[in-house]
Design a protein around this motif. Structure first.
Motif, PDB file in Angstrom:
ATOM      1  N   LEU A  28       0.703  -1.209   0.053  1.00 61.65           N
ATOM      2  CA  LEU A  28       0.204   0.246   0.425  1.00 61.65           C
ATOM      3  C   LEU A  28       1.016   1.377  -0.338  1.00 61.65           C
ATOM      4  N   ASN A  29       2.273   1.069   0.923  1.00 61.51           N
ATOM      5  CA  ASN A  29       2.607   2.450   0.691  1.00 61.51           C
ATOM      6  C   ASN A  29       3.785   2.961  -0.030  1.00 61.51           C
ATOM      7  N   LYS A  30       3.767   1.492  -1.625  1.00 60.47           N
ATOM      8  CA  LYS A  30       4.322   1.877  -2.795  1.00 60.47           C
ATOM      9  C   LYS A  30       2.953   2.177  -3.560  1.00 60.47           C
ATOM     10  N   MET A  31       2.408   1.885  -3.560  1.00 54.19           N
ATOM     11  CA  MET A  31       0.558   2.042  -4.343  1.00 54.19           C
ATOM     12  C   MET A  31       0.627   4.066  -3.954  1.00 54.19           C
ATOM     13  N   VAL A  32       0.623   4.177  -2.493  1.00 47.70           N
ATOM     14  CA  VAL A  32       0.599   5.380  -2.127  1.00 47.70           C
ATOM     15  C   VAL A  32       1.402   6.443  -3.133  1.00 47.70           C
ATOM     16  N   THR A  33       2.890   5.691  -2.845  1.00 47.16           N
ATOM     17  CA  THR A  33       4.143   6.603  -3.186  1.00 47.16           C
ATOM     18  C   THR A  33       3.592   7.177  -4.756  1.00 47.16           C
ATOM     19  N   LYS A  34       3.099   5.611  -5.347  1.00 48.48           N
ATOM     20  CA  LYS A  34       3.257   5.907  -6.791  1.00 48.48           C
ATOM     21  C   LYS A  34       1.477   7.541  -7.575  1.00 48.48           C
ATOM     22  N   GLN A  35       0.786   6.649  -6.576  1.00 47.47           N
ATOM     23  CA  GLN A  35      -0.541   7.509  -7.139  1.00 47.47           C
ATOM     24  C   GLN A  35       0.558   9.140  -6.930  1.00 47.47           C
ATOM     25  N   ASP A  36       0.690   9.476  -5.600  1.00 50.50           N
ATOM     26  CA  ASP A  36       1.397  10.766  -5.005  1.00 50.50           C
ATOM     27  C   ASP A  36       2.150  11.250  -6.436  1.00 50.50           C
ATOM     28  N   ASP A  37       2.785  10.367  -7.050  1.00 43.83           N
ATOM     29  CA  ASP A  37       3.605  11.324  -8.330  1.00 43.83           C
ATOM     30  C   ASP A  37       3.221  10.731  -9.314  1.00 43.83           C
ATOM     31  N   ILE A  38       1.755   9.982  -9.301  1.00 41.45           N
ATOM     32  CA  ILE A  38       0.882  10.503 -11.087  1.00 41.45           C
ATOM     33  C   ILE A  38       0.230  12.035 -10.784  1.00 41.45           C
ATOM     34  N   ILE A  39      -0.288  12.006  -9.105  1.00 36.96           N
ATOM     35  CA  ILE A  39      -1.030  13.072  -9.001  1.00 36.96           C
ATOM     36  C   ILE A  39       0.191  14.955  -8.861  1.00 36.96           C
ATOM     37  N   ARG A  40       0.860  14.891  -8.485  1.00 39.70           N
ATOM     38  CA  ARG A  40       2.275  15.710  -9.007  1.00 39.70           C
ATOM     39  C   ARG A  40       1.611  15.882 -10.349  1.00 39.70           C
ATOM     40  N   MET A  41       1.757  14.803 -11.150  1.00 33.59           N
ATOM     41  CA  MET A  41       2.602  15.373 -12.887  1.00 33.59           C
ATOM     42  C   MET A  41       1.056  15.959 -13.132  1.00 33.59           C
ATOM     43  N   LEU A  42       0.567  15.300 -12.861  1.00 32.73           N
ATOM     44  CA  LEU A  42      -1.111  15.838 -13.326  1.00 32.73           C
ATOM     45  C   LEU A  42      -1.661  16.526 -12.881  1.00 32.73           C
ATOM     46  N   GLU A  43      -0.816  17.354 -11.986  1.00 36.15           N
ATOM     47  CA  GLU A  43      -1.061  18.596 -11.142  1.00 36.15           C
ATOM     48  C   GLU A  43      -0.231  20.222 -12.333  1.00 36.15           C
ATOM     49  N   ARG A  44       0.852  19.567 -12.709  1.00 38.80           N
ATOM     50  CA  ARG A  44       1.833  20.090 -13.427  1.00 38.80           C
ATOM     51  C   ARG A  44       1.704  20.133 -14.470  1.00 38.80           C
ATOM     52  N   ARG A  45       1.195  19.372 -15.651  1.00 43.44           N
ATOM     53  CA  ARG A  45       0.333  19.272 -16.449  1.00 43.44           C
ATOM     54  C   ARG A  45      -0.734  20.187 -16.780  1.00 43.44           C
ATOM     55  N   PHE A  46      -1.699  20.090 -15.568  1.00 40.58           N
ATOM     56  CA  PHE A  46      -3.214  21.149 -15.245  1.00 40.58           C
ATOM     57  C   PHE A  46      -2.269  22.082 -15.420  1.00 40.58           C
ATOM     58  N   MET A  47      -1.751  22.981 -14.762  1.00 38.29           N
ATOM     59  CA  MET A  47      -1.431  24.025 -14.295  1.00 38.29           C
ATOM     60  C   MET A  47      -0.396  24.675 -16.482  1.00 38.29           C
ATOM     61  N   HIS A  48       0.302  23.852 -16.790  1.00 40.66           N
ATOM     62  CA  HIS A  48       0.821  24.008 -18.091  1.00 40.66           C
ATOM     63  C   HIS A  48      -0.279  24.012 -19.342  1.00 40.66           C
ATOM     64  N   LEU A  49      -1.455  23.482 -18.849  1.00 37.46           N
ATOM     65  CA  LEU A  49      -2.617  24.175 -20.026  1.00 37.46           C
ATOM     66  C   LEU A  49      -3.713  24.975 -19.708  1.00 37.46           C
ATOM     67  N   GLY A  50      -3.874  24.933 -18.016  1.00 40.66           N
ATOM     68  CA  GLY A  50      -3.960  26.249 -17.953  1.00 40.66           C
ATOM     69  C   GLY A  50      -3.179  27.637 -18.651  1.00 40.66           C
ATOM     70  N   ASP A  51      -1.995  27.675 -18.379  1.00 45.64           N
ATOM     71  CA  ASP A  51      -1.504  28.474 -19.170  1.00 45.64           C
ATOM     72  C   ASP A  51      -1.681  28.824 -20.406  1.00 45.64           C
ATOM     73  N   LYS A  52      -1.557  27.516 -21.039  1.00 46.00           N
ATOM     74  CA  LYS A  52      -1.297  27.399 -22.350  1.00 46.00           C
ATOM     75  C   LYS A  52      -3.004  28.298 -22.580  1.00 46.00           C
ATOM     76  N   ILE A  53      -4.253  27.953 -22.228  1.00 39.79           N
ATOM     77  CA  ILE A  53      -5.547  28.042 -22.575  1.00 39.79           C
ATOM     78  C   ILE A  53      -5.289  30.018 -21.531  1.00 39.79           C
ATOM     79  N   ASP A  54      -4.908  30.382 -21.023  1.00 42.91           N
ATOM     80  CA  ASP A  54      -4.498  31.679 -20.743  1.00 42.91           C
ATOM     81  C   ASP A  54      -4.060  32.057 -22.391  1.00 42.91           C
ATOM     82  N   ASP A  55      -2.554  31.625 -22.412  1.00 42.15           N
ATOM     83  CA  ASP A  55      -2.303  32.741 -23.643  1.00 42.15           C
ATOM     84  C   ASP A  55      -3.340  32.552 -25.154  1.00 42.15           C
ATOM     85  N   ILE A  56      -3.906  31.953 -24.939  1.00 39.58           N
ATOM     86  CA  ILE A  56      -4.607  31.272 -26.386  1.00 39.58           C
ATOM     87  C   ILE A  56      -5.763  32.948 -26.112  1.00 39.58           C
ATOM     88  N   ARG A  57      -6.267  32.503 -24.693  1.00 41.38           N
ATOM     89  CA  ARG A  57      -7.627  33.873 -24.507  1.00 41.38           C
ATOM     90  C   ARG A  57      -6.888  35.135 -25.031  1.00 41.38           C
TER      91      ARG A  57
END
Length: 75
Positions: A28-57
């Motif tokens: 379970l610890n390995k699974m939680v650590t992996k999920q945390d890494d995935i969440i952090r990566m998705l947060e970075r991608r989400f922020m990057h997409l938000g920046d792109k949307i702002d640029d397009i707007r």
């Protein structure tokens, strides 16, 4: 069965349960650590997409988009 044999059997059962629980906790610890890494990566991608949307707007004209002004592609 004597009480010593009963106690030995109970100790063996407890040791088996403890080993299983330790394995489960490690898994379970390995699974939680992996999920945390995935969440952090998705947060970075989400922020990057938000920046792109702002640029397009910022490049769009001030006139708001009205779907009624658009001609459907099948015409």
């Amino acid at each position: 069965m004597s009480s010593i044999e009963d106690l030995q059997e109970q100790i063996h059962e407890l040791q088996s349960k403890l080993a299983f629980q330790e394995d489960t906790i490690e898994h379970l610890n390995k699974m939680v650590t992996k999920q945390d890494d995935i969440i952090r990566m998705l947060e970075r991608r989400f922020m990057h997409l938000g920046d792109k949307i702002d640029d397009i707007r910022s490049q769009l004209p001030d006139k708001p988009f009205n779907p009624a002004d658009e001609i459907p592609p099948h015409y």
